[in-house]
Design an enzyme around this catalytic site. Sequence first.
Site, PDB file in Angstrom:
ATOM      1  N   PRO A  24      58.161  -1.159  44.000  1.00  0.00           N
ATOM      2  CA  PRO A  24      58.493   0.193  44.465  1.00  0.00           C
ATOM      3  C   PRO A  24      57.230   0.915  44.927  1.00  0.00           C
ATOM      4  O   PRO A  24      56.227   0.917  44.217  1.00  0.00           O
ATOM      5  CB  PRO A  24      59.085   0.863  43.214  1.00  0.00           C
ATOM      6  CG  PRO A  24      58.581   0.071  42.058  1.00  0.00           C
ATOM      7  CD  PRO A  24      58.377  -1.331  42.552  1.00  0.00           C
ATOM      8  N   LEU A  25      57.288   1.523  46.105  1.00  0.00           N
ATOM      9  CA  LEU A  25      56.109   2.147  46.716  1.00  0.00           C
ATOM     10  C   LEU A  25      56.488   3.486  47.345  1.00  0.00           C
ATOM     11  O   LEU A  25      57.265   3.524  48.300  1.00  0.00           O
ATOM     12  CB  LEU A  25      55.549   1.217  47.806  1.00  0.00           C
ATOM     13  CG  LEU A  25      55.035  -0.137  47.307  1.00  0.00           C
ATOM     14  CD1 LEU A  25      55.044  -1.167  48.428  1.00  0.00           C
ATOM     15  CD2 LEU A  25      53.647   0.009  46.717  1.00  0.00           C
ATOM     16  N   THR A  26      55.947   4.550  46.812  1.00  0.00           N
ATOM     17  CA  THR A  26      56.204   5.890  47.367  1.00  0.00           C
ATOM     18  C   THR A  26      55.517   6.017  48.722  1.00  0.00           C
ATOM     19  O   THR A  26      54.324   5.759  48.842  1.00  0.00           O
ATOM     20  CB  THR A  26      55.690   6.958  46.379  1.00  0.00           C
ATOM     21  OG1 THR A  26      56.499   6.911  45.214  1.00  0.00           O
ATOM     22  CG2 THR A  26      55.753   8.355  46.977  1.00  0.00           C
ATOM     23  N   ALA A  57      60.478   4.870  44.630  1.00  0.00           N
ATOM     24  CA  ALA A  57      61.119   5.672  43.590  1.00  0.00           C
ATOM     25  C   ALA A  57      61.942   6.771  44.257  1.00  0.00           C
ATOM     26  O   ALA A  57      61.461   7.456  45.159  1.00  0.00           O
ATOM     27  CB  ALA A  57      60.055   6.271  42.683  1.00  0.00           C
ATOM     28  N   GLN A  99      65.342   2.193  43.057  1.00  0.00           N
ATOM     29  CA  GLN A  99      64.690   2.663  41.841  1.00  0.00           C
ATOM     30  C   GLN A  99      65.082   4.120  41.547  1.00  0.00           C
ATOM     31  O   GLN A  99      64.825   5.031  42.339  1.00  0.00           O
ATOM     32  CB  GLN A  99      63.166   2.547  41.943  1.00  0.00           C
ATOM     33  CG  GLN A  99      62.534   2.630  40.552  1.00  0.00           C
ATOM     34  CD  GLN A  99      61.038   2.845  40.563  1.00  0.00           C
ATOM     35  OE1 GLN A  99      60.523   3.628  41.349  1.00  0.00           O
ATOM     36  NE2 GLN A  99      60.331   2.161  39.672  1.00  0.00           N
ATOM     37  N   HIS A 175      63.493   3.721  36.430  1.00  0.00           N
ATOM     38  CA  HIS A 175      62.051   3.982  36.423  1.00  0.00           C
ATOM     39  C   HIS A 175      61.684   4.679  35.113  1.00  0.00           C
ATOM     40  O   HIS A 175      61.969   5.863  34.934  1.00  0.00           O
ATOM     41  CB  HIS A 175      61.700   4.857  37.624  1.00  0.00           C
ATOM     42  CG  HIS A 175      60.235   5.033  37.879  1.00  0.00           C
ATOM     43  ND1 HIS A 175      59.271   4.746  36.944  1.00  0.00           N
ATOM     44  CD2 HIS A 175      59.562   5.482  38.978  1.00  0.00           C
ATOM     45  CE1 HIS A 175      58.068   5.001  37.460  1.00  0.00           C
ATOM     46  NE2 HIS A 175      58.224   5.447  38.693  1.00  0.00           N
ATOM     47  N   ASN A 178      54.877   4.973  34.439  1.00  0.00           N
ATOM     48  CA  ASN A 178      53.905   5.754  35.221  1.00  0.00           C
ATOM     49  C   ASN A 178      53.884   7.253  34.972  1.00  0.00           C
ATOM     50  O   ASN A 178      53.516   8.032  35.857  1.00  0.00           O
ATOM     51  CB  ASN A 178      54.091   5.472  36.727  1.00  0.00           C
ATOM     52  CG  ASN A 178      53.887   4.001  37.042  1.00  0.00           C
ATOM     53  OD1 ASN A 178      53.269   3.294  36.257  1.00  0.00           O
ATOM     54  ND2 ASN A 178      54.403   3.530  38.160  1.00  0.00           N
ATOM     55  N   TYR A 180      56.351   9.431  34.396  1.00  0.00           N
ATOM     56  CA  TYR A 180      57.474  10.270  34.829  1.00  0.00           C
ATOM     57  C   TYR A 180      58.430  10.501  33.648  1.00  0.00           C
ATOM     58  O   TYR A 180      58.123  10.115  32.514  1.00  0.00           O
ATOM     59  CB  TYR A 180      58.115   9.662  36.083  1.00  0.00           C
ATOM     60  CG  TYR A 180      57.082   9.633  37.202  1.00  0.00           C
ATOM     61  CD1 TYR A 180      56.659  10.812  37.797  1.00  0.00           C
ATOM     62  CD2 TYR A 180      56.453   8.440  37.588  1.00  0.00           C
ATOM     63  CE1 TYR A 180      55.656  10.815  38.771  1.00  0.00           C
ATOM     64  CE2 TYR A 180      55.444   8.440  38.562  1.00  0.00           C
ATOM     65  CZ  TYR A 180      55.053   9.636  39.143  1.00  0.00           C
ATOM     66  OH  TYR A 180      54.048   9.645  40.076  1.00  0.00           O
ATOM     67  N   ASN A 235      48.864  10.042  35.447  1.00  0.00           N
ATOM     68  CA  ASN A 235      49.667  11.236  35.156  1.00  0.00           C
ATOM     69  C   ASN A 235      49.415  11.768  33.749  1.00  0.00           C
ATOM     70  O   ASN A 235      50.309  12.314  33.108  1.00  0.00           O
ATOM     71  CB  ASN A 235      51.165  10.983  35.392  1.00  0.00           C
ATOM     72  CG  ASN A 235      51.534  11.013  36.869  1.00  0.00           C
ATOM     73  OD1 ASN A 235      50.919  11.741  37.655  1.00  0.00           O
ATOM     74  ND2 ASN A 235      52.528  10.226  37.256  1.00  0.00           N
ATOM     75  N   GLY A 295      48.132  -6.290  40.644  1.00  0.00           N
ATOM     76  CA  GLY A 295      46.906  -7.034  40.927  1.00  0.00           C
ATOM     77  C   GLY A 295      47.085  -8.531  41.108  1.00  0.00           C
ATOM     78  O   GLY A 295      46.104  -9.260  41.190  1.00  0.00           O
ATOM     79  N   GLY A 316      52.696  -4.922  45.397  1.00  0.00           N
ATOM     80  CA  GLY A 316      52.801  -3.611  46.017  1.00  0.00           C
ATOM     81  C   GLY A 316      52.002  -3.522  47.295  1.00  0.00           C
ATOM     82  O   GLY A 316      52.512  -3.806  48.392  1.00  0.00           O
TER      83      GLY A 316
HETATM   84  C1  PHB Z   1      52.975   8.179  43.423  1.00  0.00           C
HETATM   85  O1  PHB Z   1      53.594   8.798  44.286  1.00  0.00           O
HETATM   86  O2  PHB Z   1      51.755   8.240  43.328  1.00  0.00           O
HETATM   87  C2  PHB Z   1      53.727   7.357  42.463  1.00  0.00           C
HETATM   88  C3  PHB Z   1      55.097   7.383  42.476  1.00  0.00           C
HETATM   89  C4  PHB Z   1      55.799   6.614  41.584  1.00  0.00           C
HETATM   90  C5  PHB Z   1      55.120   5.825  40.687  1.00  0.00           C
HETATM   91  C6  PHB Z   1      53.760   5.779  40.677  1.00  0.00           C
HETATM   92  C7  PHB Z   1      53.064   6.559  41.561  1.00  0.00           C
HETATM   93  O3  PHB Z   1      55.786   5.094  39.813  1.00  0.00           O
END
Ligand code: PHB
Length: 357
Positions: A24-26, A57, A99, A175, A178, A180, A235, A295, A316
Amino acid sequence: MALDLFSPVKLGSILLNNRMVMAPLTRNRSSETGVPQAMNVTYYEQRATAGLIITEATPISAMAHGYPALPGIYSGEQVVGWRKVTDAVHAKGSKIVLQLWHVGRISHPSLLPNGALPVAPSAIKPAGKAFTYEGLVDYVTPRALDASELPELIKDYAHATQCALDAGFDGVEIHAANGYLLDQFLRDGSNKRTDNYGGSFENRTRLLLEVTEAVVAVAGADKVGLRLSPANPFNDMHDSHPQSLFNYVVTALNPFNLAYLHIVEGGIHGGGEAAPFDFSELRALYQHSYMANLGFNKQTGNAAIAAGEADCIAFGVPFIANPDLVERYKTDAALNEADSTTFYGGNEKGYIDYPTL
Ligand code: PHB
């Protein structure tokens, strides 16, 4: 022959052509009303040789937003937008899960309905800055959710799950990583509650399990994955006993027999030093499919799969810059370099213009 990244695998009811998962990549490129756009369809379609795509996400409600230009999964218009994505990915033979996201305190009134305060387990302002339409601004002190509000929150997860199924997704990923909302409940740096949702491991895990139960009731466990990041300080997250907490969480998740458990094995975004953590303990405790992230490359991914340390690997940044990452790994081709200045927001540049082989 030993298993590797190119071996098929079944995660719950989801059959993957290979074990390379797009993490998942914002990317902050949806409409202001959270509707996926034509360029979002192209972006996912370009990457549909991954065994599985996990979407960026995606907020489950208007209160779940925490950044500009996120897609949502709670309105009919959003479902129609996402349907174009899932159709395009399926036409290319890949699978895609959505997600489910609630950011909790990692938000700002300017991103929320009627300038509402962000919600959290406890009224603790995170260190750092919120990313808003007006740029970076200080976080505010969130409002602690009352226990009486949690059933409605859980319903939002169930509603979003139904929306995702209506949009044609093969499943959903909860999710809980990270920093949230669900992670904020898990870790004692952000959860100081004195009710049934704070204190003991059992209490801090309660909301996660209730959400999981609700999501599973809608989608079926074989279509539900779940993501955790036990060591990630991003965060402003910390916990007094991360290893025993997450060993407890994973053990509590076993009976659900979810499609997969997805673990971020370290810290992201330079959020500080990752907590000392032995991920092999989690893998040993968890009885179902395990997806490892963070990684990995072709060599380390293949090694982890061959050794049975993971069933699949989520990549990612490599998938941002290499839409044909699977083909490149198969043929040992050189990789494109990712341009981090175009990760968050903007237009087609750095989004759908990375070249294929
Ligand atoms: C972010 O936008 O930086 C971000 C979003 C969701 C994540 C981690 C980072 O799970």
